[in-house]
Design a protein around this motif. Sequence first.
Motif, mmCIF file in Angstrom:
data_model
loop_
_atom_site.group_PDB
_atom_site.id
_atom_site.type_symbol
_atom_site.label_atom_id
_atom_site.label_comp_id
_atom_site.label_asym_id
_atom_site.label_seq_id
_atom_site.Cartn_x
_atom_site.Cartn_y
_atom_site.Cartn_z
ATOM 1 N N UNK A 1 64.758 60.922 23.573
ATOM 2 C CA UNK A 1 64.905 62.153 22.749
ATOM 3 C C UNK A 1 63.794 62.332 21.629
ATOM 4 N N UNK A 2 63.755 61.077 20.938
ATOM 5 C CA UNK A 2 62.906 60.855 19.849
ATOM 6 C C UNK A 2 61.281 61.092 20.256
ATOM 7 N N UNK A 3 61.025 60.319 21.390
ATOM 8 C CA UNK A 3 59.695 60.441 21.670
ATOM 9 C C UNK A 3 59.129 61.962 22.201
ATOM 10 N N UNK A 4 59.985 62.350 23.038
ATOM 11 C CA UNK A 4 59.893 63.795 23.269
ATOM 12 C C UNK A 4 59.766 64.750 22.069
ATOM 13 N N UNK A 5 60.619 64.764 21.130
ATOM 14 C CA UNK A 5 60.402 65.543 19.966
ATOM 15 C C UNK A 5 59.251 65.028 19.042
ATOM 16 N N UNK A 6 58.873 63.969 18.966
ATOM 17 C CA UNK A 6 57.557 63.639 18.122
ATOM 18 C C UNK A 6 56.321 64.127 18.788
#
Length: 417
Positions: free
Chosen positions: A399-404
């Motif tokens: 999720x964090x990779x997608x959001x960043x």
Amino acid sequence: MSVIQYYSFSFFLSTCVFSFFLLCYNCTMGNESYGVLLSNNYFIFDSLSFYLISLVIILGAYSLLFFSSYLEFATIYFLILSLVFSVIAFCINHSILFWCFYELSMLPLLYLIFCYSPYSERFLAGWYFVCYILVTSLPLLLIIIYLSAVNESLFFSEWSQCNASLWLFIILMFIFFTKVPLAPFHTWLPIVHAEATSIVSIFLSGYIMKLGILGVYRCCYFLFNNYLVVYLFFCCIISIFFFITAANELDGKRWLAFLSLSHIVVPFLSFFVSDWSTINFSFLYCLGHGISAGLVFGLLWYLYELSNSRSWVLLKSSIGSKIIMIVTILSLLSLCSFPTTIQFFCEVSLIKFSVGYYLYILFWCFYLFFGGLVPLILCGHVLIRSEWSESLNNDSYSYLNFLIVLCLWCYLGFFLL
């Protein structure tokens, strides 16, 4: 796959895709303003195709890259079908094939709502979506066939408004308005978003809403002169009320759906105030809005998984680290057209073009005020008096990779394009 491999692959993918698009786009600069016609006029590649295909690839590639382990094979298959059909629809010049791919791009998402949504009201939302597709699908096909016969050509680039009744083009335009949707045809969107899975919501708000803008631009662009100014003014007023309605929503998906309904009127406003040399800002705004909407829906997806709730009152408890707090702030600020988002530069340019149009300037005053106030209030509510601890688990990294990555595109995309 490690975090470094994620970002390395993401950078490589972005570089390859945009190198190809920039090469194709540069080839169009010396040709007709409508674009380069390829393969016996069946395909057209212009600024609209460039920005919206870029949007489809950004959302599709990163969604499937980072969330493939969370999705079933059938879901991935139907999502890829929707992405492929949409890419073809954005660059097709043949009217009948355009209708086919236009409708086919929405059918896989409809199937996913019926069969893979976990919410109890998914059948109601699915039937809303079915009615939205079927009620306008047959009239759209009949009008396209008639206009093709009258103009003696199946290619949009050879159509002329002089060969058919003006009222027929107006009806065609309103059919596309229902697919955007603009008021008063908007009722299906908050219901469908509320009952769809998060990945479907990302695609619906990301690029499906832009298919209506595509149809208007391909078929009825000449009507944006003085014919629809009263209707546009009505949509601008309603968009302000959408902001106010969103301020009272506790359901995150419905909240974002109403914000999307408010934002989508901006590309149509730019059709009125722009000329052929500045019309690209409308499509660039669509790119920025699609990335921003996908970013916030991705954030909501992550917070839902942690809190098991869709209420903003409870979602604040899911902000479990400083990284999530920063991503949450950047995500919500992207809905405010905060500098240096793509929407910020587009809105500044459109305000400059609106000088001399007093009604448009009045709309911008209210729009920018409420459009910035509603996400800011929510951002303050989420961050103030939030009890969280510094914690991250392995499931958070996708999720964090997608959001960043989407944050980077949202705030730095204008400089890349």
